[in-house]
Motif scaffolding. Sequence first.
Motif, PDB file in Angstrom:
ATOM      1  N   MET A  46     -13.243 -53.865 -40.978  1.00  0.00           N
ATOM      2  CA  MET A  46     -12.023 -54.244 -40.286  1.00  0.00           C
ATOM      3  C   MET A  46     -11.140 -53.001 -40.096  1.00  0.00           C
ATOM      4  O   MET A  46     -11.083 -52.155 -40.971  1.00  0.00           O
ATOM      5  CB  MET A  46     -11.248 -55.283 -41.089  1.00  0.00           C
ATOM      6  CG  MET A  46     -12.000 -56.567 -41.387  1.00  0.00           C
ATOM      7  SD  MET A  46     -12.342 -57.534 -39.917  1.00  0.00           S
ATOM      8  CE  MET A  46     -10.810 -58.313 -39.639  1.00  0.00           C
ATOM      9  N   ILE A  47     -10.467 -52.956 -38.954  1.00  0.00           N
ATOM     10  CA  ILE A  47      -9.490 -51.892 -38.746  1.00  0.00           C
ATOM     11  C   ILE A  47      -8.097 -52.501 -38.829  1.00  0.00           C
ATOM     12  O   ILE A  47      -7.924 -53.712 -38.690  1.00  0.00           O
ATOM     13  CB  ILE A  47      -9.683 -51.179 -37.383  1.00  0.00           C
ATOM     14  CG1 ILE A  47      -9.383 -52.112 -36.210  1.00  0.00           C
ATOM     15  CG2 ILE A  47     -11.072 -50.592 -37.276  1.00  0.00           C
ATOM     16  CD1 ILE A  47      -9.287 -51.405 -34.869  1.00  0.00           C
ATOM     17  N   THR A  48      -7.125 -51.642 -39.034  1.00  0.00           N
ATOM     18  CA  THR A  48      -5.745 -52.114 -39.071  1.00  0.00           C
ATOM     19  C   THR A  48      -5.132 -51.998 -37.678  1.00  0.00           C
ATOM     20  O   THR A  48      -5.674 -51.333 -36.795  1.00  0.00           O
ATOM     21  CB  THR A  48      -4.915 -51.258 -40.046  1.00  0.00           C
ATOM     22  OG1 THR A  48      -4.816 -49.932 -39.514  1.00  0.00           O
ATOM     23  CG2 THR A  48      -5.540 -51.234 -41.436  1.00  0.00           C
ATOM     24  N   TYR A  49      -3.994 -52.647 -37.496  1.00  0.00           N
ATOM     25  CA  TYR A  49      -3.287 -52.535 -36.227  1.00  0.00           C
ATOM     26  C   TYR A  49      -2.899 -51.085 -35.986  1.00  0.00           C
ATOM     27  O   TYR A  49      -2.933 -50.600 -34.857  1.00  0.00           O
ATOM     28  CB  TYR A  49      -2.051 -53.446 -36.193  1.00  0.00           C
ATOM     29  CG  TYR A  49      -1.437 -53.492 -34.828  1.00  0.00           C
ATOM     30  CD1 TYR A  49      -2.024 -54.241 -33.808  1.00  0.00           C
ATOM     31  CD2 TYR A  49      -0.294 -52.768 -34.533  1.00  0.00           C
ATOM     32  CE1 TYR A  49      -1.483 -54.266 -32.537  1.00  0.00           C
ATOM     33  CE2 TYR A  49       0.255 -52.791 -33.257  1.00  0.00           C
ATOM     34  CZ  TYR A  49      -0.340 -53.540 -32.269  1.00  0.00           C
ATOM     35  OH  TYR A  49       0.186 -53.562 -31.012  1.00  0.00           O
ATOM     36  N   HIS A  50      -2.571 -50.383 -37.049  1.00  0.00           N
ATOM     37  CA  HIS A  50      -2.242 -48.955 -36.931  1.00  0.00           C
ATOM     38  C   HIS A  50      -3.429 -48.171 -36.364  1.00  0.00           C
ATOM     39  O   HIS A  50      -3.254 -47.271 -35.532  1.00  0.00           O
ATOM     40  CB  HIS A  50      -1.821 -48.397 -38.296  1.00  0.00           C
ATOM     41  CG  HIS A  50      -1.488 -46.952 -38.282  1.00  0.00           C
ATOM     42  ND1 HIS A  50      -0.363 -46.447 -37.676  1.00  0.00           N
ATOM     43  CD2 HIS A  50      -2.154 -45.883 -38.781  1.00  0.00           C
ATOM     44  CE1 HIS A  50      -0.345 -45.126 -37.800  1.00  0.00           C
ATOM     45  NE2 HIS A  50      -1.418 -44.760 -38.472  1.00  0.00           N
ATOM     46  N   ASP A  51      -4.646 -48.504 -36.787  1.00  0.00           N
ATOM     47  CA  ASP A  51      -5.848 -47.865 -36.236  1.00  0.00           C
ATOM     48  C   ASP A  51      -5.954 -48.144 -34.735  1.00  0.00           C
ATOM     49  O   ASP A  51      -6.228 -47.251 -33.938  1.00  0.00           O
ATOM     50  CB  ASP A  51      -7.117 -48.378 -36.927  1.00  0.00           C
ATOM     51  CG  ASP A  51      -7.222 -47.957 -38.378  1.00  0.00           C
ATOM     52  OD1 ASP A  51      -6.720 -46.869 -38.735  1.00  0.00           O
ATOM     53  OD2 ASP A  51      -7.828 -48.716 -39.158  1.00  0.00           O
TER      54      ASP A  51
END
Length: 109
Positions: A1-6
Amino acid sequence: MITYHDFEKIDIRVGTILEIDEFPKAKNPSYQLTIDFGPLGIKRSSAQITKLYSLEELKGKQVIAVVNFPIKQIANFFSECLVLGIVGNDKTVTLLQPERKVENGQRIT
């Protein structure tokens, strides 16, 4: 999973195809595209979209592309952005496009 920041690090913009050329030196059938991204300027891209699109129909078409990848050399060509599309089971690529004309350079969020 990636973050919204990513996700925010990926700069995805809309641009209009100005020029299209055959790309015979590419390993896979491709076109060389010149795309206007408005305030971001003109960028070039290699795209494997020859199965569904002719040279004539691409001129003036708006596309969506990632504009902040490093330049990638493909044969004797330097690709400055990644045009986005959907890859079908038969390996054909359908371009992602805005559903109506918008200003070049607008960011996809």
